[in-house]
Write a protein that holds these residues in place. Structure first.
Motif, PDB file in Angstrom:
ATOM      1  N   GLN A 127       0.842  -1.189   0.000  1.00  6.88           N
ATOM      2  CA  GLN A 127       0.000   0.000   0.000  1.00  6.88           C
ATOM      3  C   GLN A 127       0.886   1.251   0.000  1.00  6.88           C
ATOM      4  O   GLN A 127       1.905   1.285   0.697  1.00  6.88           O
ATOM      5  CB  GLN A 127      -0.885   0.038   1.262  1.00  6.88           C
ATOM      6  CG  GLN A 127      -1.977  -1.008   1.295  1.00  6.88           C
ATOM      7  CD  GLN A 127      -1.471  -2.414   1.556  1.00  6.88           C
ATOM      8  OE1 GLN A 127      -0.678  -2.635   2.453  1.00  6.88           O
ATOM      9  NE2 GLN A 127      -1.899  -3.363   0.755  1.00  6.88           N
ATOM     10  N   TYR A 128       0.446   2.264  -0.743  1.00 10.63           N
ATOM     11  CA  TYR A 128       1.130   3.563  -0.720  1.00 10.63           C
ATOM     12  C   TYR A 128       0.087   4.678  -0.725  1.00 10.63           C
ATOM     13  O   TYR A 128      -0.819   4.688  -1.567  1.00 10.63           O
ATOM     14  CB  TYR A 128       2.100   3.705  -1.914  1.00 10.63           C
ATOM     15  CG  TYR A 128       3.260   2.729  -1.780  1.00 10.63           C
ATOM     16  CD1 TYR A 128       4.270   2.955  -0.845  1.00 10.63           C
ATOM     17  CD2 TYR A 128       3.296   1.563  -2.516  1.00 10.63           C
ATOM     18  CE1 TYR A 128       5.295   2.041  -0.660  1.00 10.63           C
ATOM     19  CE2 TYR A 128       4.322   0.630  -2.340  1.00 10.63           C
ATOM     20  CZ  TYR A 128       5.309   0.882  -1.403  1.00 10.63           C
ATOM     21  OH  TYR A 128       6.319  -0.024  -1.201  1.00 10.63           O
TER      22      TYR A 128
ATOM     23  N   LYS B 162       9.504   5.378   0.195  1.00 16.91           N
ATOM     24  CA  LYS B 162      10.800   5.337   0.877  1.00 16.91           C
ATOM     25  C   LYS B 162      11.475   4.015   0.563  1.00 16.91           C
ATOM     26  O   LYS B 162      10.856   2.952   0.726  1.00 16.91           O
ATOM     27  CB  LYS B 162      10.595   5.465   2.388  1.00 16.91           C
ATOM     28  CG  LYS B 162      11.873   5.357   3.169  1.00 16.91           C
ATOM     29  CD  LYS B 162      11.585   5.348   4.657  1.00 16.91           C
ATOM     30  CE  LYS B 162      12.872   5.030   5.400  1.00 16.91           C
ATOM     31  NZ  LYS B 162      12.590   4.534   6.746  1.00 16.91           N
TER      32      LYS B 162
ATOM     33  N   PRO C 143      16.683  -7.234   6.704  1.00 23.18           N
ATOM     34  CA  PRO C 143      17.009  -7.186   5.274  1.00 23.18           C
ATOM     35  C   PRO C 143      16.338  -6.000   4.581  1.00 23.18           C
ATOM     36  O   PRO C 143      15.449  -5.371   5.144  1.00 23.18           O
ATOM     37  CB  PRO C 143      16.419  -8.505   4.749  1.00 23.18           C
ATOM     38  CG  PRO C 143      15.311  -8.825   5.692  1.00 23.18           C
ATOM     39  CD  PRO C 143      15.709  -8.275   7.034  1.00 23.18           C
TER      40      PRO C 143
ATOM     41  N   VAL D 106       9.511  -4.683  -1.933  1.00 24.73           N
ATOM     42  CA  VAL D 106       8.822  -3.925  -2.990  1.00 24.73           C
ATOM     43  C   VAL D 106       9.399  -2.519  -3.145  1.00 24.73           C
ATOM     44  O   VAL D 106       9.569  -2.026  -4.267  1.00 24.73           O
ATOM     45  CB  VAL D 106       7.303  -3.894  -2.715  1.00 24.73           C
ATOM     46  CG1 VAL D 106       6.597  -2.916  -3.635  1.00 24.73           C
ATOM     47  CG2 VAL D 106       6.720  -5.292  -2.883  1.00 24.73           C
ATOM     48  N   SER D 107       9.726  -1.860  -2.033  1.00 28.00           N
ATOM     49  CA  SER D 107      10.244  -0.484  -2.166  1.00 28.00           C
ATOM     50  C   SER D 107      11.528  -0.489  -2.980  1.00 28.00           C
ATOM     51  O   SER D 107      11.772   0.422  -3.776  1.00 28.00           O
ATOM     52  CB  SER D 107      10.455   0.154  -0.788  1.00 28.00           C
ATOM     53  OG  SER D 107      11.385  -0.566  -0.022  1.00 28.00           O
TER      54      SER D 107
HETATM   55  P1  FAD Z   1       9.072  -5.538   3.136  1.00 22.81           P
HETATM   56  O1  FAD Z   1       9.837  -6.520   2.381  1.00 22.81           O
HETATM   57  O2  FAD Z   1       7.598  -5.660   3.202  1.00 22.81           O
HETATM   58  O3  FAD Z   1       9.633  -5.465   4.605  1.00 22.81           O
HETATM   59  C1  FAD Z   1       9.037  -4.591   5.553  1.00 22.81           C
HETATM   60  C2  FAD Z   1      10.004  -4.357   6.683  1.00 22.81           C
HETATM   61  O4  FAD Z   1      10.216  -5.584   7.363  1.00 22.81           O
HETATM   62  C3  FAD Z   1      11.367  -3.874   6.183  1.00 22.81           C
HETATM   63  O5  FAD Z   1      11.816  -2.815   7.001  1.00 22.81           O
HETATM   64  C4  FAD Z   1      12.243  -5.083   6.322  1.00 22.81           C
HETATM   65  O6  FAD Z   1      13.573  -4.731   6.584  1.00 22.81           O
HETATM   66  C5  FAD Z   1      11.608  -5.791   7.500  1.00 22.81           C
HETATM   67  N1  FAD Z   1      11.892  -7.244   7.462  1.00 22.81           N
HETATM   68  C6  FAD Z   1      11.700  -8.085   6.434  1.00 22.81           C
HETATM   69  N2  FAD Z   1      12.111  -9.328   6.779  1.00 22.81           N
HETATM   70  C7  FAD Z   1      12.549  -9.252   8.052  1.00 22.81           C
HETATM   71  C8  FAD Z   1      13.080 -10.172   8.967  1.00 22.81           C
HETATM   72  N3  FAD Z   1      13.230 -11.455   8.632  1.00 22.81           N
HETATM   73  N4  FAD Z   1      13.426  -9.727  10.192  1.00 22.81           N
HETATM   74  C9  FAD Z   1      13.270  -8.418  10.544  1.00 22.81           C
HETATM   75  N5  FAD Z   1      12.779  -7.493   9.711  1.00 22.81           N
HETATM   76  C10 FAD Z   1      12.414  -7.904   8.498  1.00 22.81           C
HETATM   77  N6  FAD Z   1       5.459   3.466   2.405  1.00 22.81           N
HETATM   78  C11 FAD Z   1       5.999   4.516   1.741  1.00 22.81           C
HETATM   79  O7  FAD Z   1       7.208   4.523   1.466  1.00 22.81           O
HETATM   80  N7  FAD Z   1       5.228   5.577   1.340  1.00 22.81           N
HETATM   81  C12 FAD Z   1       3.888   5.640   1.602  1.00 22.81           C
HETATM   82  O8  FAD Z   1       3.213   6.606   1.242  1.00 22.81           O
HETATM   83  C13 FAD Z   1       3.293   4.522   2.284  1.00 22.81           C
HETATM   84  N8  FAD Z   1       1.964   4.500   2.538  1.00 22.81           N
HETATM   85  C14 FAD Z   1       1.414   3.430   3.188  1.00 22.81           C
HETATM   86  C15 FAD Z   1       0.039   3.431   3.452  1.00 22.81           C
HETATM   87  C16 FAD Z   1      -0.536   2.374   4.116  1.00 22.81           C
HETATM   88  C17 FAD Z   1      -2.025   2.401   4.419  1.00 22.81           C
HETATM   89  C18 FAD Z   1       0.268   1.266   4.510  1.00 22.81           C
HETATM   90  C19 FAD Z   1      -0.344   0.094   5.221  1.00 22.81           C
HETATM   91  C20 FAD Z   1       1.617   1.262   4.236  1.00 22.81           C
HETATM   92  C21 FAD Z   1       2.217   2.340   3.580  1.00 22.81           C
HETATM   93  N9  FAD Z   1       3.570   2.348   3.291  1.00 22.81           N
HETATM   94  C22 FAD Z   1       4.132   3.432   2.659  1.00 22.81           C
HETATM   95  C23 FAD Z   1       4.437   1.201   3.628  1.00 22.81           C
HETATM   96  C24 FAD Z   1       4.516   0.270   2.422  1.00 22.81           C
HETATM   97  O9  FAD Z   1       3.261  -0.348   2.204  1.00 22.81           O
HETATM   98  C25 FAD Z   1       5.534  -0.860   2.609  1.00 22.81           C
HETATM   99  O10 FAD Z   1       5.272  -1.499   3.842  1.00 22.81           O
HETATM  100  C26 FAD Z   1       6.967  -0.359   2.604  1.00 22.81           C
HETATM  101  O11 FAD Z   1       7.264   0.237   1.344  1.00 22.81           O
HETATM  102  C27 FAD Z   1       7.938  -1.536   2.834  1.00 22.81           C
HETATM  103  O12 FAD Z   1       7.677  -2.505   1.876  1.00 22.81           O
HETATM  104  P2  FAD Z   1       8.865  -3.401   1.317  1.00 22.81           P
HETATM  105  O13 FAD Z   1       8.269  -4.436   0.438  1.00 22.81           O
HETATM  106  O14 FAD Z   1       9.959  -2.563   0.765  1.00 22.81           O
HETATM  107  O15 FAD Z   1       9.422  -4.063   2.632  1.00 22.81           O
END
Ligand code: FAD
Length: 405
Positions: free
Chosen positions: A207-208, A224, A233, A237-238
């Motif tokens: 979600q964003y 971000k 790690p 998705v970001s």
């Molecule tokens: P993921 O792979 O999903 O990981 C999430 C976190 O978990 C990371 O910090 C990662 O390091 C940690 N992690 C993963 N595996 C492990 C492990 N084994 N041990 C410990 N930690 C771990 N984000 C924005 O940047 N901009 C926005 O405007 C925004 N709006 C949002 C609105 C809503 C309503 C919601 C619910 C979320 C929003 N987010 C936003 C957050 C976004 O949805 C994602 O959660 C974010 O981008 C991280 O996703 P990712 O796939 O990069 O990280």
């Protein structure tokens, strides 16, 4: 309404859920993904790996058991969950699959303690919850389809522009690949995007928040990049978005969702409070208020680590200079040497609402807070101690679940 015997049986599991809830939900997800791997791309695998999803579901099951006599008290949080479900494409047909694995998990984790009577009670309780969510979700799907420019499910959008906003936040401008209209939405709402994650070999949704006012020829999100750190790690998705989604890329987008929205029917002052990337929904609210020529007072309070990660600083500064009704206040937790002469921040250290000037705490205002959970909890506690009622405090957490705060 469930009968008294069923409700008592469900309530009797509260102590077990308090102690073993996370073990139960861990078992449940592992079981469901083993037997129904086609559901993996529907669920956020980052939250699975960090354990936050298992934690969130355990809290949800516990909260449901505790409030089984009157689940209506959970309505605000169920609405939040229903919005998230719709935004990742969960449909009525998924509920029997989830229910089957949940009941099997209760049996497998509790062993002999899971009598047939208890399992029947939880089956009825799950059925009731599923009915509530399915009804809410079908209403949300119908509304999304009827919205101007709306749709249901996934729709292809082209990344028409990519703009670096700070060392870690980049904006993506998205335009419908089918040449159709951009959907209407409320400032504060989010979209889900779905991209292929090579590390997992599957699609993943996230979600964003929409970071600009509605009514443009595009949707904009500002993401971000979650970098790898010593203890965790890199975010999946970001990093795909920052690394692989260039201008011209096609990504799947679900319609705008969420009930963290600006209350447009009020003329109260608006205090927007954020930390880090939590600034995104506030930008949509700020831009929208100004487009509507609002006379409402606006306060824009933001906290971030330092100038290098301070996104949208120029835009907010220019708007504050242009519109007398806006006052902004920025905190840098650890300013860099080059920040020290900067006009982009006002205070050093962490934001503490209890110590900010009275002009930023307006008793009659609506407060919109977005940022990491600990930040939000601290600001909400401060506002409450300053006498602001919960009805005036609106919050969005960027994490999993809705029961954790
Ligand atoms: P993921 O792979 O999903 O990981 C999430 C976190 O978990 C990371 O910090 C990662 O390091 C940690 N992690 C993963 N595996 C492990 C492990 N084994 N041990 C410990 N930690 C771990 N984000 C924005 O940047 N901009 C926005 O405007 C925004 N709006 C949002 C609105 C809503 C309503 C919601 C619910 C979320 C929003 N987010 C936003 C957050 C976004 O949805 C994602 O959660 C974010 O981008 C991280 O996703 P990712 O796939 O990069 O990280």
């Amino acid at each position: 309404m469930l009968n008294i015997n069923t409700r008592n049986l469900v309530k009797a599991t509260v102590p077990v859920l308090k102690e073993h809830g996370v073990a139960l939900t861990r078992h449940f997800y592992a079981r469901m993904f083993l037997h129904n791997p086609e559901l993996k791309p529907v669920f956020n695998q980052g939250n699975q790996q960090s354990g936050s999803q298992q934690q969130a579901l355990a809290m949800a099951v516990l909260a449901y058991a505790e409030h089984i006599d009157d689940p209506s008290v959970l309505m605000p949080v169920l609405t939040l969950v229903a919005n998230k479900h719709v935004s990742v494409g969960i449909r009525a047909e998924h509920y029997p699959v989830v229910g089957m694995h949940l009941l099997a998990s209760i049996k497998e984790v509790l062993g002999d303690a899971a009598s047939d009577e208890l399992l029947a009670a939880w089956a009825a309780a799950y059925g009731q919850l599923a009915d509530i969510l399915i009804a809410q979700e079908s209403a949300i799907y119908a509304k999304a389809a009827m919205t101007s420019g709306g749709w249901t499910g996934w729709r292809g959008f082209i990344v028409s522009k990519k703009v670096v906003e700070s060392e870690e936040i980049t904006s993506f401008y998205l335009q419908p690949a089918d040449g159709g209209s951009v959907p209407d939405y409320k400032p504060g709402q989010y979209i889900s995007v779905k991209v292929f994650v090579p590390e997992l070999g599957m699609m993943q949704p996230r979600q964003y928040s929409l970071s600009c006012a509605p009514g443009q020829a595009y949707l904009r999100i500002s993401v971000k990049r979650e970098a790898a750190m010593a203890t965790k790690p890199a975010g999946l998705v970001s990093n795909v978005l920052h690394r692989d989604c260039h201008e011209g890329a096609l990504i799947d987008v679900a319609p705008p969702m969420g009930d963290y929205v600006l209350h447009e029917d009020r003329d109260t002052p608006v205090v927007l409070i954020s930390a880090g990337v939590g600034v995104t929904p506030k930008l949509a609210m700020l831009e929208h208020l100004l487009k509507q020529n609002t006379r409402r007072k606006i306060r824009f309070v933001h906290a971030c680590r330092h100038g290098g990660v301070h996104a949208f600083k120029q835009q907010v500064r220019e708007l504050s200079e242009q519109y007398g009704q806006i006052k902004s206040l920025t905190y840098y937790e650890v300013p860099r040497a080059e920040d020290l002469q900067s006009i982009d921040y006002d205070q050093q250290g962490r934001l503490d609402l209890q110590t900010v000037a009275s002009d930023f705490i307006l008793p009659e205002a609506d407060y919109y807070i977005c940022g990491p959970r600990p930040f939000m909890q601290a600001q909400i506690a401060s506002l409450q101690s300053l006498g602001i009622t919960s009805a005036r405090i609106h919050k969005e957490a960027f994490g999993s679940g809705g029961f954790a705060h």
